[in-house]
Design an enzyme around this catalytic site. Structure first.
Site, PDB file in Angstrom:
ATOM      1  N   ASP A 116       0.853  -1.184   0.000  1.00 62.92           N
ATOM      2  CA  ASP A 116       0.000   0.000   0.000  1.00 62.92           C
ATOM      3  C   ASP A 116       0.888   1.233   0.000  1.00 62.92           C
ATOM      4  OD1 ASP A 116       0.057   1.088   3.046  1.00 62.92           O
ATOM      5  OD2 ASP A 116      -0.130  -1.097   3.119  1.00 62.92           O
TER       6      ASP A 116
ATOM      7  N   ASP B  86      -9.451   3.398   6.269  1.00 63.02           N
ATOM      8  CA  ASP B  86      -8.295   3.373   7.172  1.00 63.02           C
ATOM      9  C   ASP B  86      -8.693   4.114   8.443  1.00 63.02           C
ATOM     10  OD1 ASP B  86      -5.881   3.622   8.473  1.00 63.02           O
ATOM     11  OD2 ASP B  86      -4.851   4.673   6.856  1.00 63.02           O
TER      12      ASP B  86
ATOM     13  N   GLU C 295      -7.707   4.503  12.321  1.00 58.70           N
ATOM     14  CA  GLU C 295      -6.606   4.201  13.237  1.00 58.70           C
ATOM     15  C   GLU C 295      -6.231   5.452  14.028  1.00 58.70           C
ATOM     16  OE1 GLU C 295      -2.647   3.950  11.473  1.00 58.70           O
ATOM     17  OE2 GLU C 295      -3.547   4.137   9.475  1.00 58.70           O
TER      18      GLU C 295
END
Length: 281
Positions: free
Chosen positions: A83, A172, A174
């Site tokens: 990624d 994503d 986090e």
């Protein structure tokens, strides 16, 4: 749409109709914010990881400092991938292919204020060398609703087409590089925000988005919620020899980010046919 190593099949979305849209991304729009607003000043820790301004957050920028629990055996049938974000700039995709990488996720957007200026080269370049590719969104839940950020993502590269080469978009979710770890939200409010994003993404694309997270953050900030483990593929981050205990009651992971050296390294939990199945929905 989910991937398995063995035949314990929980098959999702197999009857999705093909979606219209071009195969390749057009050139990414310029970032929507050219300066870092006060709300997005990177923390000292984020700066140590190379995040110097708004928009530069990336998958796995901070790894958990608490124990990840007992190890879970790593899968035996796998596909290697990577990624990337703006930190990698223009990627040499031929070199990545020659290194054995067969799929890639590229950061498309962050919050509701930033789009990756290298996204078109990364997203199209991985496709052009033969990889299966996808896009991801770095969430900042304190900035706007989940629906707002899902729409922002879809409109700037996060859409999906049933071409067998495009993976569903990834959320994503986090650590916050700009402030409080959980973005100032309670666990219940965070779960609601995530649900808002996922529901909107599915309504726009017909796909259940992948969730990228790690055990430590998910436990702290969602109360280790089990709300999404039957619908959304898990992309777990743990830089170790095995994926470890999975968050949120997921019975298995779909992707494992296992290293950041020399670039973020990912391993798909299944063989190439299962990766294609995930792309096809």
């Amino acid at each position: 749409m989910k991937s398995f190593v063995t035949g314990a099949a929980v098959t999702l979305g197999l009857l999705l109709a093909p979606l219209a849209g071009s195969t390749l991304a057009s050139a990414a729009p310029a970032p929507d914010s050219t300066t870092s607003p006060a709300a997005h000043q990177p923390t000292a820790e984020a700066r140590q990881h190379g995040i110097t301004k708004a928009g530069e957050a990336f998958m796995g920028w901070r790894q958990p400092t608490t124990a990840a629990g007992p190890a879970v055996m790593a899968p035996t049938a796998t596909v290697e991938g990577i990624d990337v974000s703006s930190h990698q700039g223009n990627v040499d995709w031929a070199a990545q292919w020659n290194a054995g990488k067969r799929f890639a996720y590229s950061k498309a957007t962050e919050g509701n204020y930033y789009s990756n200026p290298y996204f078109a080269q990364q997203y199209n370049g991985s496709y052009n060398v033969g990889m299966i590719r996808g896009a991801y969104h770095f969430a900042t839940p304190n900035d706007s609703s989940g629906a707002n950020q899902a729409n922002y993502f879809v409109d700037r590269g996060g859409a999906w087409s049933r071409d067998g080469r495009t993976l569903p978009g990834a959320l994503d979710i986090e650590y916050n590089p700009y402030g409080a770890t959980c973005y100032g939200l309670s666990a219940s409010a965070m779960v609601s925000w995530i649900r808002d994003f996922l529901n909107t993404y599915k309504s726009r694309t017909g796909r259940d988005a992948v969730i990228y997270t790690n055990l430590d953050w998910w436990s702290r900030c969602t109360g280790n919620s089990t709300a999404f483990n039957a619908t959304n593929p898990l992309w777990v981050a743990r830089y170790a020899s095995a994926p470890g205990t999975l968050p949120g009651g997921w019975p298995y992971h779909t992707i494992w980010q296992y290293s950041s050296t020399p670039i973020d390294q990912d391993r798909f939990n299944g063989d190439q046919t299962r990766l294609v199945a995930l792309a096809n929905g």
